[in-house]
Design an enzyme around this catalytic site. Structure first.
Site, mmCIF file in Angstrom:
data_model
loop_
_atom_site.group_PDB
_atom_site.id
_atom_site.type_symbol
_atom_site.label_atom_id
_atom_site.label_comp_id
_atom_site.label_asym_id
_atom_site.label_seq_id
_atom_site.Cartn_x
_atom_site.Cartn_y
_atom_site.Cartn_z
ATOM 1 N N ASP A 30 -2.379 -6.712 2.514
ATOM 2 C CA ASP A 30 -1.882 -6.008 3.699
ATOM 3 C C ASP A 30 -2.209 -6.794 4.967
ATOM 4 O O ASP A 30 -1.401 -6.856 5.906
ATOM 5 C CB ASP A 30 -2.508 -4.612 3.787
ATOM 6 C CG ASP A 30 -1.997 -3.681 2.702
ATOM 7 O OD1 ASP A 30 -1.011 -4.047 2.027
ATOM 8 O OD2 ASP A 30 -2.567 -2.589 2.525
ATOM 9 N N TYR A 33 0.195 -9.709 5.364
ATOM 10 C CA TYR A 33 1.514 -9.217 5.789
ATOM 11 C C TYR A 33 1.480 -8.874 7.282
ATOM 12 O O TYR A 33 2.382 -9.255 8.048
ATOM 13 C CB TYR A 33 1.916 -7.998 4.962
ATOM 14 C CG TYR A 33 3.267 -7.422 5.336
ATOM 15 C CD1 TYR A 33 4.434 -7.867 4.720
ATOM 16 C CD2 TYR A 33 3.384 -6.455 6.327
ATOM 17 C CE1 TYR A 33 5.681 -7.355 5.077
ATOM 18 C CE2 TYR A 33 4.615 -5.934 6.691
ATOM 19 C CZ TYR A 33 5.760 -6.385 6.058
ATOM 20 O OH TYR A 33 6.984 -5.877 6.426
ATOM 21 N N ASP A 34 0.454 -8.134 7.688
ATOM 22 C CA ASP A 34 0.361 -7.704 9.089
ATOM 23 C C ASP A 34 0.272 -8.885 10.041
ATOM 24 O O ASP A 34 0.883 -8.882 11.119
ATOM 25 C CB ASP A 34 -0.851 -6.789 9.276
ATOM 26 C CG ASP A 34 -0.655 -5.427 8.625
ATOM 27 O OD1 ASP A 34 0.510 -5.069 8.360
ATOM 28 O OD2 ASP A 34 -1.656 -4.741 8.377
ATOM 29 N N LEU A 80 29.038 16.978 -8.381
ATOM 30 C CA LEU A 80 29.141 16.899 -9.839
ATOM 31 C C LEU A 80 29.139 18.305 -10.430
ATOM 32 O O LEU A 80 28.429 19.189 -9.946
ATOM 33 C CB LEU A 80 27.965 16.115 -10.427
ATOM 34 C CG LEU A 80 27.876 14.630 -10.090
ATOM 35 C CD1 LEU A 80 26.627 14.024 -10.728
ATOM 36 C CD2 LEU A 80 29.113 13.887 -10.564
ATOM 37 N N LYS A 110 18.475 12.336 -12.406
ATOM 38 C CA LYS A 110 19.010 12.952 -11.193
ATOM 39 C C LYS A 110 17.824 13.301 -10.295
ATOM 40 O O LYS A 110 17.079 14.237 -10.568
ATOM 41 C CB LYS A 110 19.824 14.198 -11.533
ATOM 42 C CG LYS A 110 20.562 14.781 -10.328
ATOM 43 C CD LYS A 110 21.462 15.932 -10.744
ATOM 44 C CE LYS A 110 22.260 16.445 -9.551
ATOM 45 N NZ LYS A 110 21.375 16.946 -8.465
ATOM 46 N N LYS A 308 21.533 19.574 -16.053
ATOM 47 C CA LYS A 308 20.412 20.040 -15.254
ATOM 48 C C LYS A 308 19.218 20.462 -16.107
ATOM 49 O O LYS A 308 19.363 20.959 -17.220
ATOM 50 C CB LYS A 308 20.853 21.233 -14.384
ATOM 51 C CG LYS A 308 21.966 20.902 -13.382
ATOM 52 C CD LYS A 308 21.552 19.852 -12.371
ATOM 53 C CE LYS A 308 20.603 20.367 -11.319
ATOM 54 N NZ LYS A 308 21.189 21.296 -10.360
ATOM 55 N N CYS A 423 -22.939 39.702 -13.154
ATOM 56 C CA CYS A 423 -21.576 40.233 -12.965
ATOM 57 C C CYS A 423 -20.765 39.972 -14.233
ATOM 58 O O CYS A 423 -20.717 38.850 -14.745
ATOM 59 C CB CYS A 423 -20.918 39.556 -11.771
ATOM 60 S SG CYS A 423 -19.188 40.018 -11.522
#
Length: 652
Positions: A30, A33-34, A80, A110, A308, A423
């Site tokens: 990174d 790149y920077d 569709l 999808k 679906k 409890c």
């Protein structure tokens, strides 16, 4: 930097961006790149007339828009037709076979996002338009340019429309909603809602922060030129990927119904694990000439359909709220709902997490709410539909006393806890956890059986399990000889188990499976006599864990001694190899390996590795075998180091 150097360095920067955002294989850090990005930006600021329009610096616009213009697509973006079952899918495919018995199909996932149409002319991105009504959409070019996986320039000079879905990962969706909660802003209902909302921001700087992705799924205008009618849709998509777009996963060329069904059920199985929301599979007749011959109806093509998945997001009404008490005493509010079917299951309850969450989301009894369900996880409520309120809704009140035992409550940050160790709810939950798979794994001792034994006064705590007799069990309703003997054998088989399982089974707050393994591998039985400072000396152990373990050991000394006497657990103190490349590294295993994953995990843990089941930005290595699924995809997307089994063993 002169113009020639600018062009050379720009080519390197674009290649870096392509490897990071499209191939998921970073070729630079990174920082590198920077540094290069800002060198190029500085040159462009000094020489604005020399700026290359495809430069990565041109992705974010300077000023927000006042509104979006409208633009007509060169070719219509059709809807569709949907099919919802195996029977409907087979009927649709058989209609194709009537005309073309030898037809083959391209099947693709999808994605559940916002459709976008990209127009390229002379190789440059000149327009990006939302689907709209299929004919005219909103022009969102400035925002589309902020999406790193959309090429600003492609190696194809003819005019062409590339269609795809703008999506956001489930993880990034959760982060966005957390940020919106902290700012008291309305929540996005789902990742699709978040992607669409982000794409339509008038300020492209906001869009740029949302980590959107573009997943190409088709071609509009220009399809005849790219295909020359000599290749199929599958081959055309392969060419699109060569233009610099993300290669969508699971794209398949299927020759018959059986292959289509196989891909569909594979996608359905992957649905919950895959980092991006999927809502089905697109089936496309592969041959372009056949597509043209079949044509379109008024609203959809005859040569494609959407197969679906069952819905996992529904709305329902909160009828009431039940308060559940866990083994640690934490009270969890659970919404009782009007029953609604999600993925074939009738859902009548959903967790509300805690009362701080209820207040932030302003959820009330009587509200209609959005519910989502992922796999076998208890459904959760995303947000109330405030616009549907009629004034009859009732705010959800915090309890003053424990709803089970009436005992005193402790408010601890966002949690409300019952303080009574006797409890009934706490006792039941502690026994259920004690018998669970990752604890002592007592087969046949699930929640219903624990409640039955408790209600019949046969057990009052975990120690009582080891006093059960055949006569006790056979006298219970529904119990016969085989069932009783199986349970007694399962309880007997817990003797001699690994020590870490006992530690995990005891339900010590803040200490789960991973912590139990680490503590017992280093200290063995001394875990029950550790001082506060000795616990803190272990990497990854903080104040909360130290306080919790010391207090548990002090208050449960008698219980621990009796459990050790009964179980005589197996102690494996492991000498950690601090020189291993896996020492203190977080590792995920996925896919089919040559040995069971538990065995490989033990090998790696002896090398000091921290094993986890989910991939995140904190993961150091993903070790994969055959049929690795969404975890491998996510690791690639995050740029995590990938090792196959051979590479892992070489490093060992």
């Amino acid at each position: 930097m002169d113009i020639q150097q600018y062009q050379e360095q720009l080519a390197i920067l674009k290649k870096m961006a392509y490897h990071y955002y499209v191939l998921n294989e970073p070729m630079a850090t990174d920082e590198e790149y920077d540094m290069l990005y800002h060198q190029i930006l500085a040159f462009e600021q000094r020489n604005p007339n020399l700026i290359d329009p495809s430069s990565p610096t041109q992705r974010v616009g300077d000023t927000p828009l006042e509104s979006f213009s409208k633009k007509q697509h060169l070719e219509r973006m059709w809807s569709l037709d949907d099919v919802f079952s195996t029977k409907e899918a087979e009927e649709w495919i058989k209609r194709i076979y009537k005309n073309y018995p030898q037809a083959s199909f391209t099947c693709s996932p999808k994605f559940d996002g916002a459709s976008l149409n990209l127009l390229y002319q002379g190789g440059m991105l000149v327009a990006a338009t939302t689907r709209g009504d299929g004919i005219i959409g909103e022009l969102v070019t400035q925002n589309a340019k902020t999406i790193q996986s959309i090429p600003l320039q492609i190696p194809y000079k003819n005019e062409i429309e590339i269609r795809g879905e703008v999506v956001i990962t489930k993880e990034d969706f959760e982060l966005i909603n957390q940020e919106r909660l902290s700012r008291n802003e309305s929540l996005f209902a789902n990742p699709r809602n978040a992607a669409a909302g982000s794409l339509r921001q008038l300020d492209s700087k906001i869009t740029a922060k949302r980590k959107l992705r573009f997943m190409p799924w088709g071609i509009g205008a220009g399809i005849s030129q790219i295909s020359n009618h000599n290749q199929g849709f599958y081959e055309a998509m392969e060419q699109i990927y060569e233009f610099g777009f993300i290669r969508i996963p699971f794209l398949s060329h299927c020759k018959n119904i059986d292959e289509i069904e196989q891909i569909y059920h594979h996608l359905l199985k992957m649905r919950n694990e895959y980092p991006i929301m999927l809502d089905g599979m697109v089936i496309m007749l592969d041959d372009f000439r056949m597509q043209q011959h079949l044509g379109w109806t008024i609203k959809s093509p005859r040569f494609a359909c959407a197969y679906k998945f069952p819905a996992i997001e529904k709305s329902s009404k909160i009828l009431s709220v039940t308060l559940q008490v866990g083994r640690s005493g934490i009270i969890t509010p659970v919404a009782e709902l009007e029953p609604v079917e999600i993925e074939g299951a009738m859902i009548a309850r959903a967790t509300l997490h805690n009362f701080s969450e209820i207040e932030r989301k302003d959820i009330r009894i009587g509200d209609r709410v959005i519910i989502i369900r992922s796999g076998d996880v208890i459904p959760k409520i995303i947000k109330p539909l405030i616009a549907l309120r009629d004034g009859s809704e009732i705010p959800i009140q915090k309890p003053d006393v424990c709803p089970v035992c009436g005992g005193e409550l402790l408010v601890e940050e966002i949690f409300i806890k019952c303080q009574n160790l006797r409890c009934k709810a706490r006792v039941l939950e502690s026994i259920i956890h004690f018998a669970s798979k990752k604890a002592l794994n007592i087969d046949g001792l699930g929640e219903k059986n624990v409640i039955q034994l408790f209600e019949n006064h046969l057990i009052h705590n975990i120690l009582d399990l080891y006093s059960l007799t055949y006569e006790d069990l056979i006298a219970l309703e529904g119990w016969k000889e085989k069932r009783a003997k199986n349970l007694l054998n399962a309880i007997e088989n817990t003797k001699g188990i690994e020590l870490w399982r006992l530690v995990n089974a005891l339900g010590i707050e803040h200490i789960g499976e991973g912590m139990s393994k680490k503590l017992t591998s280093v200290y063995g039985l001394d875990i029950f006599h550790l001082t506060h400072d000795e616990i803190l000396a272990l990497n990854g152990f903080g104040e909360e864990i130290a306080n919790s373990l010391v207090e548990f050991n002090r208050t449960n000394k008698s219980l621990i001694e009796k459990m050790l006497e009964i179980l005589n657990p197996k102690v494996e103190v492991v000498e950690i190899d601090a020189n291993s490349p896996f020492y203190q590294k977080t590792i995920v295993l996925t896919g089919t390996l040559s040995q069971p994953r538990d065995e490989i995990a033990k090998i790696l843990e002896k090398k000091g590795a921290k094993m986890t089941s989910s991939v995140s930005k904190n993961t150091d290595f993903v070790i994969y075998g055959e049929n690795a699924g969404s975890k491998l995809d996510k690791a690639k997307a995050l740029g995590i180091c990938l090792l196959d089994e051979e590479q892992m063993r070489a490093m060992l």
